[in-house]
Scaffold this active site. Sequence first.
Site, PDB file in Angstrom:
ATOM      1  N   ASP A   1      -8.937   6.002  17.207  1.00 16.96           N
ATOM      2  CA  ASP A   1      -8.776   4.696  17.579  1.00 16.96           C
ATOM      3  C   ASP A   1      -7.111   4.942  17.689  1.00 16.96           C
ATOM      4  O   ASP A   1      -6.530   5.710  16.972  1.00 16.96           O
ATOM      5  CB  ASP A   1      -8.915   3.941  16.254  1.00 16.96           C
ATOM      6  CG  ASP A   1      -8.462   2.351  16.476  1.00 16.96           C
ATOM      7  OD1 ASP A   1      -7.575   2.177  17.301  1.00 16.96           O
ATOM      8  OD2 ASP A   1      -9.171   1.740  15.801  1.00 16.96           O
TER       9      ASP A   1
ATOM     10  N   ILE B   1      -4.741   3.270  17.183  1.00 15.44           N
ATOM     11  CA  ILE B   1      -3.818   2.633  15.892  1.00 15.44           C
ATOM     12  C   ILE B   1      -3.421   3.844  15.060  1.00 15.44           C
ATOM     13  O   ILE B   1      -2.535   3.546  14.393  1.00 15.44           O
ATOM     14  CB  ILE B   1      -4.583   1.683  15.401  1.00 15.44           C
ATOM     15  CG1 ILE B   1      -3.284   0.890  14.488  1.00 15.44           C
ATOM     16  CG2 ILE B   1      -5.762   1.984  14.257  1.00 15.44           C
ATOM     17  CD1 ILE B   1      -4.162  -0.361  14.076  1.00 15.44           C
ATOM     18  N   SER B   2      -4.153   4.823  15.041  1.00 18.47           N
ATOM     19  CA  SER B   2      -3.999   5.917  14.069  1.00 18.47           C
ATOM     20  C   SER B   2      -2.888   7.147  14.609  1.00 18.47           C
ATOM     21  O   SER B   2      -3.302   7.671  15.519  1.00 18.47           O
ATOM     22  CB  SER B   2      -5.364   6.518  13.542  1.00 18.47           C
ATOM     23  OG  SER B   2      -5.146   7.897  13.101  1.00 18.47           O
ATOM     24  N   PRO B   3      -1.771   7.438  13.729  1.00 18.37           N
ATOM     25  CA  PRO B   3      -0.900   8.128  14.206  1.00 18.37           C
ATOM     26  C   PRO B   3      -1.570   9.714  14.002  1.00 18.37           C
ATOM     27  O   PRO B   3      -1.326  10.654  14.627  1.00 18.37           O
ATOM     28  CB  PRO B   3       0.438   7.946  13.325  1.00 18.37           C
ATOM     29  CG  PRO B   3      -0.204   7.239  12.173  1.00 18.37           C
ATOM     30  CD  PRO B   3      -1.488   6.376  12.724  1.00 18.37           C
TER      31      PRO B   3
ATOM     32  N   ALA C   1      -4.797  10.359  14.455  1.00 14.17           N
ATOM     33  CA  ALA C   1      -5.327  10.449  15.491  1.00 14.17           C
ATOM     34  C   ALA C   1      -4.743  11.146  16.533  1.00 14.17           C
ATOM     35  O   ALA C   1      -5.204  12.022  17.518  1.00 14.17           O
ATOM     36  CB  ALA C   1      -6.240   9.377  16.058  1.00 14.17           C
TER      37      ALA C   1
END
Length: 212
Positions: A9, A11-13, A15
């Site tokens: 996703d 939104i995830s740093p 990731a």
Amino acid sequence: MKHITFYLDFISPYAYLAFEKLPEALKGLSYHVDYRPVLFAGLLKHHGQLGPAEIAPKRDWTYRQVLWLAHAHGIPLEMPASHPFHPLALLRLAVACGENGLANRYVCETIFRHVWRGGAEAADAGRLQELQQALVPQRDPGSDAVKAELKGNTEQAIADGLFGVPTCAVDGKLFWGFDALAMLRAYLEGDGWFGPGWDAAAQVPAGIKRGG
């Protein structure tokens, strides 16, 4: 050749960091990666959890840690102007650029860097429009088919036992987090720990459970 599914996703740093580091972390190994966007908030809701950015002290630590990790690993990263943000438009755009719920590496890279480089608002309408024009999706990101594919990705991820992103799935095993890349590599290299060590860890009984 091993087949890896990389659940993400934007939104995830973490990731983002794992996505950027993955080729280096697995250099020299034979593997193929499918990039599958999921809605992180859907995983949190299913498991009854708050996100790291929803717990004030954890939010501060998370941002400090990801900035440090980026610095330590030589990965360019700037926090977006505000975080968290609504990632649905970005996730649907990624899915619309591919087929069967998947997105290719170029599309994911472009969107991740839209969010995590430059320090601008990730969900700004003008920037989103420019991003969509640059990627030229095959399908309408707002179409029912694209929405259904993203929802299906998230539901399948939950069914497969995912609880967070990034997660790399291979051979029915789940490797969660940026710091799991070394563990993933060890598995792909045939480290003997996997088998007895992996299975034994799941057999530890719970000594206490909190009430609702």
